[in-house]
Design an enzyme around this catalytic site. Structure first.
Site, mmCIF file in Angstrom:
data_model
loop_
_atom_site.group_PDB
_atom_site.id
_atom_site.type_symbol
_atom_site.label_atom_id
_atom_site.label_comp_id
_atom_site.label_asym_id
_atom_site.label_seq_id
_atom_site.Cartn_x
_atom_site.Cartn_y
_atom_site.Cartn_z
ATOM 1 N N GLY A 236 -17.177 -9.088 -7.792
ATOM 2 C CA GLY A 236 -17.407 -9.254 -6.367
ATOM 3 C C GLY A 236 -16.841 -10.530 -5.775
ATOM 4 O O GLY A 236 -16.673 -10.619 -4.564
ATOM 5 N N CYS A 344 6.880 10.480 1.277
ATOM 6 C CA CYS A 344 6.844 11.515 2.314
ATOM 7 C C CYS A 344 5.434 11.958 2.634
ATOM 8 O O CYS A 344 5.224 13.018 3.207
ATOM 9 C CB CYS A 344 7.667 12.719 1.881
ATOM 10 S SG CYS A 344 9.418 12.364 1.864
HETATM 11 C C1 LIG Z 1 -14.262 -3.584 -11.588
HETATM 12 C C2 LIG Z 1 -15.445 -4.206 -12.193
HETATM 13 C C3 LIG Z 1 -15.618 -5.595 -12.125
HETATM 14 C C4 LIG Z 1 -14.681 -6.513 -11.383
HETATM 15 O O1 LIG Z 1 -14.976 -6.521 -10.040
HETATM 16 P P1 LIG Z 1 -14.257 -7.571 -9.060
HETATM 17 O O2 LIG Z 1 -14.867 -7.303 -7.755
HETATM 18 O O3 LIG Z 1 -12.796 -7.312 -9.139
HETATM 19 O O4 LIG Z 1 -14.573 -8.918 -9.573
HETATM 20 C C5 LIG Z 1 -16.710 -6.129 -12.762
HETATM 21 N N1 LIG Z 1 -17.598 -5.368 -13.429
HETATM 22 C C6 LIG Z 1 -17.467 -4.020 -13.502
HETATM 23 C C7 LIG Z 1 -18.466 -3.225 -14.264
HETATM 24 C C8 LIG Z 1 -16.394 -3.397 -12.887
HETATM 25 O O5 LIG Z 1 -16.264 -2.072 -12.945
#
Ligand SMILES: *Cc1c(COP(=O)(O)O)cnc(C)c1O
Length: 401
Positions: A236, A344
């Site tokens: 996140g 396309c």
């Molecule tokens: C994709 C994912 C992340 C990474 O998320 P970011 O927002 O790119 O940091 C972390 N943990 C899990 C389980 C994920 O699927």
């Protein structure tokens, strides 16, 4: 590929100097090599400095890089060298991490959707940590990875995220507690709770929801005699697109406040799974203008690039992620544009609601760089997103001859 591996040579420099000192190494690589477009160029120095920044901000958290953000072997190898752990989703991603020298004990199988045989394979390879969020998956882990540590993903509100997860992953805190108690009965090690607050999360306070939910699961499990030890803060953390983002310190402050409120002196072990934060700002995607045209309906100027929704810019769907752009003509006057990809397909339009201006002098053959494009671009396009192999094509000829 040879072009990309050459990046290793030009980026082998101390961390923390990406923005401050000397010419941008990615720009230098692009100027010197003029690689065929579209292509992504990743600065490993940025990967290093992001990792170290997070390490310093959350010194007791185990950093598990989410491999799907950018699975370039050089990126994974760099993180192995820094002592990172890894969040993986598939046998392909496990093999990649092991090939780059990762200790299997540093790998967290974070996908709650997995085949029993893939669990067994991971276990044979030495992976000992698995995420779960359902009774069926938990039973498969108990069967195929006996004695492994498990953590349960809870579903949390993704408000504030530019690319939310929806309802695919995670369960209610009450169910999580039941699953973890069950895990113990099945001979597994009930380790903790995870959540993902939604990718590119612009509200540092969002982590409170997940940490509060984790606190509830901890309390329920302790009462049921299956005490937990770990909170996984998920991903996140943001990259720098067109919108302003809070600083890393703001996120860490909010996380620390929530941990203090929920756990006080009983601070749990922490995991964090950054993907975008580590890889996003490290990458520049160079594209070329295929065509500039005035729309037939007089609705303005369209710029068509050789990169689009289907060869790397999946995250422009719904215009969720708005990359910063750079061109060779940035000193010239600009005007509004619609930006589209080369295919396309009528949906291969990158930005028409989001207001973009590009130089009025821009023309076919010019390059356009998309900045902070190191995460969820190359991995979505061709290498087999999240370690699942690219879709093969088989041809048959049913005609009797
Ligand atoms: C994709 C994912 C992340 C990474 O998320 P970011 O927002 O790119 O940091 C972390 N943990 C899990 C389980 C994920 O699927």
């Amino acid at each position: 590929m040879t072009d990309l591996s050459a990046t290793t040579g030009v980026t082998d420099r101390p961390s923390g100097t990406t923005r401050s000192a000397g010419p941008d190494p990615v720009r230098r690589f692009l100027d010197e090599h003029a690689p065929q477009t579209p292509c992504l160029v990743v600065d490993l120095a940025t990967v290093r400095s992001r990792y170290r920044q997070l390490r310093a901000a959350l010194p007791d958290a185990r950093i598990c890089y989410a491999v799907k953000a950018n699975p370039a072997p050089e990126v994974v190898g760099e993180l192995v060298a820094l002592g990172s752990a890894f969040d993986v989703a598939s046998p392909g991603e496990i093999d990649l991490c092991l090939a780059e020298g990762a200790d299997p004990a540093s790998i967290s199988y974070g996908n709650t959707i997995k085949k029993p045989r893939d669990i067994a394979r991971a276990h044979e390879q030495g992976v000992r940590l698995f995420a779960t969020d359902s009774a069926a998956d938990l039973a498969a882990i108990a069967e195929c990875a006996p004695g492994a540590a498990v953590f349960c993903r809870v579903l949390v509100d993704n408000e504030g995220s530019r690319t939310p997860f929806g309802r695919k992953f995670g369960c209610a805190p009450e169910s999580a507690a039941q699953l973890l108690v069950r895990a113990r009965e099945l001979g597994l090690d009930p380790y903790g709770v995870s959540f993902h607050i939604g990718s590119q999360q612009l509200d540092p306070n969002a982590w409170e929801h997940g940490i509060a939910a984790a606190g509830r699961v901890f309390a329920d499990c302790a009462r049921a005699g299956a005490p937990l030890r770990m909170v996984d803060l998920g991903g996140g953390l943001p990259a720098a697109y067109t919108e302003d983002t809070p600083r890393t310190e703001d996120y860490v402050l909010a996380i620390e406040r929530a941990l203090q409120r929920e756990f006080g002196a009983d601070r749990p072990e922490l995991l964090i799974e950054p993907g975008r934060y580590i890889a996003g700002d490290a990458g520049v995607l160079r594209s070329e203008v295929v065509l500039v045209s005035e729309a037939g309906d007089g609705a303005g100027r369209w710029v068509y690039l050789d990169i689009g929704r289907y060869n790397g810019l999946a995250e422009t769907e719904g215009e969720a992620i708005a990359y910063r752009l750079r061109t060779a003509r940035d000193d010239d006057p600009t005007g509004p544009v619609v930006i589209a990809g080369p295919t396309c397909d009528g949906d291969d339009v990158l930005y028409q609601r989001t207001r973009y201006e590009l130089p009025v002098t821009l023309r076919s053959g010019d390059w356009v760089d998309l900045l902070s494009a190191g995460a969820y671009t190359a991995s979505y396009s061709s290498v087999g997103f999240n370690g699942f192999t690219p879709l093969p094509t088989y041809c048959v000829d049913g005609e009797q001859r």
